[in-house]
Design a protein around this motif. Structure first.
Motif, PDB file in Angstrom:
ATOM      1  N   ASN A  42     -22.811  40.137  25.377  1.00  0.00           N
ATOM      2  CA  ASN A  42     -21.761  40.780  26.173  1.00  0.00           C
ATOM      3  C   ASN A  42     -20.952  41.712  25.272  1.00  0.00           C
ATOM      4  N   PRO A  43     -21.470  42.905  25.001  1.00  0.00           N
ATOM      5  CA  PRO A  43     -20.802  43.823  24.070  1.00  0.00           C
ATOM      6  C   PRO A  43     -19.380  44.167  24.511  1.00  0.00           C
ATOM      7  N   SER A  44     -18.488  44.217  23.535  1.00  0.00           N
ATOM      8  CA  SER A  44     -17.101  44.587  23.787  1.00  0.00           C
ATOM      9  C   SER A  44     -16.610  45.448  22.634  1.00  0.00           C
ATOM     10  N   ASP A  45     -15.751  46.395  22.971  1.00  0.00           N
ATOM     11  CA  ASP A  45     -15.179  47.251  21.932  1.00  0.00           C
ATOM     12  C   ASP A  45     -13.916  46.641  21.330  1.00  0.00           C
ATOM     13  N   GLU A  46     -13.620  45.410  21.712  1.00  0.00           N
ATOM     14  CA  GLU A  46     -12.469  44.695  21.181  1.00  0.00           C
ATOM     15  C   GLU A  46     -12.970  43.448  20.438  1.00  0.00           C
ATOM     16  N   GLY A  47     -12.047  42.698  19.881  1.00  0.00           N
ATOM     17  CA  GLY A  47     -12.412  41.437  19.250  1.00  0.00           C
ATOM     18  C   GLY A  47     -12.365  41.495  17.739  1.00  0.00           C
ATOM     19  N   VAL A  48     -12.403  40.312  17.130  1.00  0.00           N
ATOM     20  CA  VAL A  48     -12.228  40.198  15.693  1.00  0.00           C
ATOM     21  C   VAL A  48     -13.368  40.839  14.917  1.00  0.00           C
ATOM     22  N   LEU A  49     -14.609  40.736  15.413  1.00  0.00           N
ATOM     23  CA  LEU A  49     -15.733  41.304  14.677  1.00  0.00           C
ATOM     24  C   LEU A  49     -15.754  42.828  14.766  1.00  0.00           C
ATOM     25  N   MET A  50     -15.422  43.386  15.923  1.00  0.00           N
ATOM     26  CA  MET A  50     -15.354  44.839  16.024  1.00  0.00           C
ATOM     27  C   MET A  50     -14.249  45.381  15.127  1.00  0.00           C
ATOM     28  N   GLN A  51     -13.116  44.686  15.075  1.00  0.00           N
ATOM     29  CA  GLN A  51     -12.044  45.113  14.184  1.00  0.00           C
ATOM     30  C   GLN A  51     -12.480  45.019  12.733  1.00  0.00           C
ATOM     31  N   ALA A  52     -13.271  43.996  12.410  1.00  0.00           N
ATOM     32  CA  ALA A  52     -13.771  43.854  11.043  1.00  0.00           C
ATOM     33  C   ALA A  52     -14.666  45.035  10.667  1.00  0.00           C
ATOM     34  N   PHE A  53     -15.486  45.487  11.616  1.00  0.00           N
ATOM     35  CA  PHE A  53     -16.343  46.647  11.357  1.00  0.00           C
ATOM     36  C   PHE A  53     -15.484  47.877  11.074  1.00  0.00           C
ATOM     37  N   LYS A  54     -14.443  48.079  11.867  1.00  0.00           N
ATOM     38  CA  LYS A  54     -13.564  49.232  11.678  1.00  0.00           C
ATOM     39  C   LYS A  54     -12.806  49.155  10.351  1.00  0.00           C
ATOM     40  N   ASP A  55     -12.515  47.941   9.887  1.00  0.00           N
ATOM     41  CA  ASP A  55     -11.732  47.772   8.665  1.00  0.00           C
ATOM     42  C   ASP A  55     -12.551  47.977   7.387  1.00  0.00           C
ATOM     43  N   VAL A  56     -13.882  48.035   7.493  1.00  0.00           N
ATOM     44  CA  VAL A  56     -14.722  48.155   6.299  1.00  0.00           C
ATOM     45  C   VAL A  56     -14.419  49.455   5.555  1.00  0.00           C
ATOM     46  N   ILE A  57     -14.356  49.364   4.237  1.00  0.00           N
ATOM     47  CA  ILE A  57     -14.236  50.536   3.368  1.00  0.00           C
ATOM     48  C   ILE A  57     -15.518  50.639   2.546  1.00  0.00           C
ATOM     49  N   VAL A  58     -16.165  51.801   2.592  1.00  0.00           N
ATOM     50  CA  VAL A  58     -17.428  52.003   1.889  1.00  0.00           C
ATOM     51  C   VAL A  58     -17.171  52.699   0.559  1.00  0.00           C
ATOM     52  N   VAL A  59     -17.743  52.138  -0.500  1.00  0.00           N
ATOM     53  CA  VAL A  59     -17.629  52.716  -1.845  1.00  0.00           C
ATOM     54  C   VAL A  59     -19.041  53.093  -2.281  1.00  0.00           C
ATOM     55  N   ARG A  60     -19.466  54.267  -1.906  1.00  0.00           N
ATOM     56  CA  ARG A  60     -20.849  54.672  -2.179  1.00  0.00           C
ATOM     57  C   ARG A  60     -21.096  54.958  -3.653  1.00  0.00           C
ATOM     58  N   GLY A  61     -20.142  55.534  -4.334  1.00  0.00           N
ATOM     59  CA  GLY A  61     -20.357  55.961  -5.711  1.00  0.00           C
ATOM     60  C   GLY A  61     -20.939  57.363  -5.753  1.00  0.00           C
ATOM     61  N   ASN A  62     -21.018  57.926  -6.937  1.00  0.00           N
ATOM     62  CA  ASN A  62     -21.500  59.307  -7.099  1.00  0.00           C
ATOM     63  C   ASN A  62     -22.947  59.396  -7.564  1.00  0.00           C
ATOM     64  N   GLU A  63     -23.626  58.253  -7.673  1.00  0.00           N
ATOM     65  CA  GLU A  63     -25.002  58.269  -8.149  1.00  0.00           C
ATOM     66  C   GLU A  63     -25.922  58.994  -7.170  1.00  0.00           C
ATOM     67  N   ALA A  64     -26.935  59.649  -7.739  1.00  0.00           N
ATOM     68  CA  ALA A  64     -27.959  60.268  -6.888  1.00  0.00           C
ATOM     69  C   ALA A  64     -28.821  59.164  -6.283  1.00  0.00           C
ATOM     70  N   ARG A  65     -28.938  59.164  -4.966  1.00  0.00           N
ATOM     71  CA  ARG A  65     -29.698  58.125  -4.274  1.00  0.00           C
ATOM     72  C   ARG A  65     -30.608  58.747  -3.233  1.00  0.00           C
ATOM     73  N   ILE A  66     -31.711  58.066  -2.972  1.00  0.00           N
ATOM     74  CA  ILE A  66     -32.644  58.506  -1.943  1.00  0.00           C
ATOM     75  C   ILE A  66     -32.063  58.147  -0.579  1.00  0.00           C
ATOM     76  N   PRO A  67     -32.133  59.056   0.400  1.00  0.00           N
ATOM     77  CA  PRO A  67     -31.667  58.706   1.744  1.00  0.00           C
ATOM     78  C   PRO A  67     -32.342  57.437   2.255  1.00  0.00           C
ATOM     79  N   ARG A  68     -31.573  56.561   2.855  1.00  0.00           N
ATOM     80  CA  ARG A  68     -31.985  55.260   3.375  1.00  0.00           C
ATOM     81  C   ARG A  68     -32.013  54.174   2.295  1.00  0.00           C
ATOM     82  N   GLU A  69     -31.735  54.532   1.064  1.00  0.00           N
ATOM     83  CA  GLU A  69     -31.685  53.515   0.022  1.00  0.00           C
ATOM     84  C   GLU A  69     -30.540  52.549   0.310  1.00  0.00           C
ATOM     85  N   ALA A  70     -30.838  51.255   0.281  1.00  0.00           N
ATOM     86  CA  ALA A  70     -29.816  50.253   0.560  1.00  0.00           C
ATOM     87  C   ALA A  70     -28.780  50.223  -0.552  1.00  0.00           C
ATOM     88  N   LEU A  71     -27.529  50.131  -0.179  1.00  0.00           N
ATOM     89  CA  LEU A  71     -26.455  49.945  -1.151  1.00  0.00           C
ATOM     90  C   LEU A  71     -26.291  48.442  -1.342  1.00  0.00           C
TER      91      LEU A  71
END
Length: 210
Positions: free
Chosen positions: A166-195
């Motif tokens: 039952n997908p919802s745009d509210e809730g603790v898990l959706m808020q957790a997704f929005k709160d994520v901060i991504v730190v990719r770094g400046n390294e050269a990486r292949i597209p689709r390479e897992a971080l």
């Protein structure tokens, strides 16, 4: 297509501004250049991902493969879960379009069903994959897969359990997704390479499930 204005048209003709696409990440998830967790001790440092911990879920870091690499963080709530995976992408974007197409093909191969719908982050997938239940009966596993693209990265979130059924745009898990901060770094990486993620300093090993 941009066309030249005919000479006989009035120089005083009003110019209609081009419409710009809405910023689907206006409320997160964030790049480290956009938001920093200083002063917020609730953030857990997983290397490429900074995840904000909340009372409504626990954070699990399953090891994968022979080398025990950690490619995902799973936020487990009472009746639902959210799997987070981050990948390197190109500056031009568009990786989520490719990944969605691949996911649709894989679901079809498994005999499942998929539906593409518009969500808060743009196109997302609602999926049902056939599985065998513990009692031997046939059932299905529902999931909702969303993707958010930032500067040279893609964050994919897979909502499971009640959040997939039952997908919802509210809730603790959706808020957790929005709160994520991504730190990719400046390294050269292949597209689709897992971080690949790293264990935080205060991590506690959980016992293996029987």
């Amino acid at each position: 297509m941009v066309r030249r204005r005919k000479k006989e048209q009035s120089e005083q003709e009003d110019v209609v501004p081009l419409e710009t696409a809405p910023d689907v990440r206006a409320n997160g998830p964030w790049d480290i250049s956009e938001r920093k967790p200083e002063g917020d001790p609730s953030y857990v440092d997983l290397g490429p991902l900074l995840v904000r911990a909340q009372d409504g879920f626990s954070i699990q870091l399953p090891a994968e493969g022979e080398n025990g690499q950690i490619a995902s963080a799973v936020l487990v709530a009472e009746d639902a879960a959210l799997e987070l995976r981050a990948f390197a992408a190109t500056r031009s974007g568009g990786l989520w379009d490719e990944v969605r197409d691949d996911l649709i093909l894989e679901v079809t191969r498994l005999g499942g069903q998929s539906e593409q719908v518009d969500g808060p982050f743009g196109p997302e997938l609602h999926i049902r994959v056939p599985v065998e239940l513990p009692d031997g009966e046939e059932g299905f596993q529902p999931s909702r897969i969303v993707g958010a693209e930032g500067p040279r990265w893609l964050l994919r979130g897979t909502f499971l359990g009640e959040a997939g059924l039952n997908p919802s745009d509210e809730g603790v898990l959706m808020q957790a997704f929005k709160d994520v901060i991504v730190v990719r770094g400046n390294e050269a990486r292949i597209p689709r390479e897992a971080l690949l993620l790293t264990l935080p300093d205060n991590a506690v090993a959980a016992p293996d499930e029987e």
